[in-house]
Design a protein around this motif. Structure first.
Motif, PDB file in Angstrom:
ATOM      1  N   TYR A 180       0.821  -1.217   0.000  1.00  0.00           N
ATOM      2  CA  TYR A 180       0.000   0.000   0.000  1.00  0.00           C
ATOM      3  C   TYR A 180       0.853   1.264   0.000  1.00  0.00           C
ATOM      4  O   TYR A 180       0.458   2.286  -0.578  1.00  0.00           O
ATOM      5  CB  TYR A 180      -0.973  -0.017   1.179  1.00  0.00           C
ATOM      6  CG  TYR A 180      -2.202  -0.839   0.857  1.00  0.00           C
ATOM      7  CD1 TYR A 180      -3.372  -0.234   0.423  1.00  0.00           C
ATOM      8  CD2 TYR A 180      -2.168  -2.227   0.938  1.00  0.00           C
ATOM      9  CE1 TYR A 180      -4.491  -0.986   0.095  1.00  0.00           C
ATOM     10  CE2 TYR A 180      -3.277  -2.992   0.605  1.00  0.00           C
ATOM     11  CZ  TYR A 180      -4.434  -2.363   0.184  1.00  0.00           C
ATOM     12  OH  TYR A 180      -5.538  -3.118  -0.170  1.00  0.00           O
ATOM     13  N   TYR A 185      -0.862  -2.338  -4.257  1.00  0.00           N
ATOM     14  CA  TYR A 185      -1.983  -2.974  -3.555  1.00  0.00           C
ATOM     15  C   TYR A 185      -2.871  -3.799  -4.480  1.00  0.00           C
ATOM     16  O   TYR A 185      -3.595  -4.683  -4.024  1.00  0.00           O
ATOM     17  CB  TYR A 185      -2.819  -1.938  -2.813  1.00  0.00           C
ATOM     18  CG  TYR A 185      -3.229  -0.742  -3.637  1.00  0.00           C
ATOM     19  CD1 TYR A 185      -4.358  -0.784  -4.437  1.00  0.00           C
ATOM     20  CD2 TYR A 185      -2.471   0.430  -3.597  1.00  0.00           C
ATOM     21  CE1 TYR A 185      -4.726   0.312  -5.191  1.00  0.00           C
ATOM     22  CE2 TYR A 185      -2.830   1.528  -4.344  1.00  0.00           C
ATOM     23  CZ  TYR A 185      -3.961   1.465  -5.142  1.00  0.00           C
ATOM     24  OH  TYR A 185      -4.313   2.553  -5.897  1.00  0.00           O
ATOM     25  N   SER A 189      -3.777  -7.156  -2.097  1.00  0.00           N
ATOM     26  CA  SER A 189      -4.758  -6.278  -1.458  1.00  0.00           C
ATOM     27  C   SER A 189      -5.054  -6.717  -0.027  1.00  0.00           C
ATOM     28  O   SER A 189      -4.638  -7.789   0.420  1.00  0.00           O
ATOM     29  CB  SER A 189      -6.062  -6.291  -2.265  1.00  0.00           C
ATOM     30  OG  SER A 189      -6.653  -7.593  -2.180  1.00  0.00           O
TER      31      SER A 189
END
Length: 346
Positions: A180, A185, A189
């Motif tokens: 991130y 991401y 994720s």
């Protein structure tokens, strides 16, 4: 189109309103939160600072719209300020915003939203990912079981399990923060992380196999990421060092992962198993000690009517007041009341 009153609400408005009251009236500071569920939590944060001269009113940003959440609602106040005169005209000493930290705290300004959360002196955050994480504070979970089952027998070590759980997922959590911070991401994720760190089923009296399986899953995913980003070792170590400086430890990682995932996929399933065993213990005790059928029936009925819902008791759990993130939030509020703004972020 005529402007709405809500478009003009800012700290100066509430400051002027305070000045218009009598000299004996208490100063009101408005604390805007993201959702209904947040109101009680932030009340537990703010209550200890109220005096005979000042009080907080915790509320949602709009009574007209049902928009909720940090991005769609609370950031409106900051964004309106940025479009005006410098970004601090809306929020201020008499009007603050209180939000979940999510990853914005750990990103330390790497995104626009993170800069708003960590950089604005009148935005306060949970440090832990969300309120749900604090409701799942391990040292408080036995008390939740007692509230649910009215049985104080300690059959499960929540602190030890969540410590081992945190240590098992920490290497992958570092990769998640890196993803991130660096804009990767989409390749890894929060949903991907949650899927890997779901511990699955386990035995209340033998939880170690659950931790062992979790370590295997985490190690497998770490090897995949290492293969995909072979030159990333230095950045990984930098992120690891950075988040430790921010308060994340391998033993408390669970406080910083996605809150609803921790709540629904980890803690509630554990509590279900533990509380079921505790209920059975109490029911067996009633059946064993009752002198006759009528007494057993009455005692069992009384006990069953006293049982509480696990999710509701977990949402009402306030044992997090002893946690480090909670103390840090209160430290920020104390600094703000002393100096007029919270302490600068690390």
């Amino acid at each position: 189109m005529p402007s709405r009153l809500k478009d003009h609400l800012n700290s100066h408005y509430f400051e002027a309103a305070n000045q218009m009251t009598s000299k004996k009236a208490r100063r009101r500071i408005v604390a805007y939160v993201e959702s209904y569920d947040d109101i009680y939590f932030w009340r537990t944060v703010l209550s200890r600072f109220e005096t005979d001269k000042m009080y907080f009113e915790v509320m949602l940003p709009s009574h007209q719209k049902l928009e909720r959440g940090k991005k769609s609602v609370l950031m409106n106040f900051i964004e309106r300020g940025e479009k005006g005169n410098g970004g601090e005209d809306v929020l201020g000493p008499d009007m603050i915003a209180c939000v979940d930290a999510d990853y914005d705290y750990l990103l330390q300004g790497a995104t626009s939203q993170s800069r708003k959360v960590v950089g604005n002196p009148y935005v306060f955050h949970t440090y832990a990912y969300a309120i749900e994480n604090l409701q799942c504070y391990a040292p408080s979970l036995h008390d939740v079981c007692v509230a649910v089952t009215l049985n104080d027998h300690r059959i499960f070590d929540f602190i030890d399990y969540m410590t081992q759980y945190s240590e098992a997922i920490f290497p992958l959590f570092v990769w998640s923060v890196w993803a991130y911070r660096s804009g990767h991401y989409n390749e890894f994720s929060l949903t991907d992380l949650a899927r890997v760190i779901d511990p699955g089923g386990f035995n209340v009296f033998d939880p170690q196999p659950s931790i062992d399986r979790l370590r295997q899953k985490v190690n497998r995913k770490v090897r995949q990421l290492q293969a995909a980003y072979p030159n990333n070792k230095e950045q990984y170590l930098q992120v690891k060092s950075s988040i430790k400086e921010l308060g994340v430890t391998p033993q408390t990682t669970y406080l910083y992962i996605q809150g609803h995932s921790l709540f629904d996929n980890v803690i509630v399933p554990i509590l279900n198993k533990v509380c079921n065993r505790l209920r059975m213990e109490r029911q067996d005790e009633i059946a064993r000690t009752a002198r006759h059928y009528t007494q057993r029936k009455n005692e069992m009925s009384c006990y069953e009517h006293s049982l509480q819902d696990i999710r509701q008791m977990l949402k009402k759990n306030s044992g997090y007041t002893l946690s480090e993130p909670f103390r840090r939030v209160q430290g920020d509020i104390e600094a703000y009341l002393t100096t007029g703004r919270k302490s600068p972020e690390t």
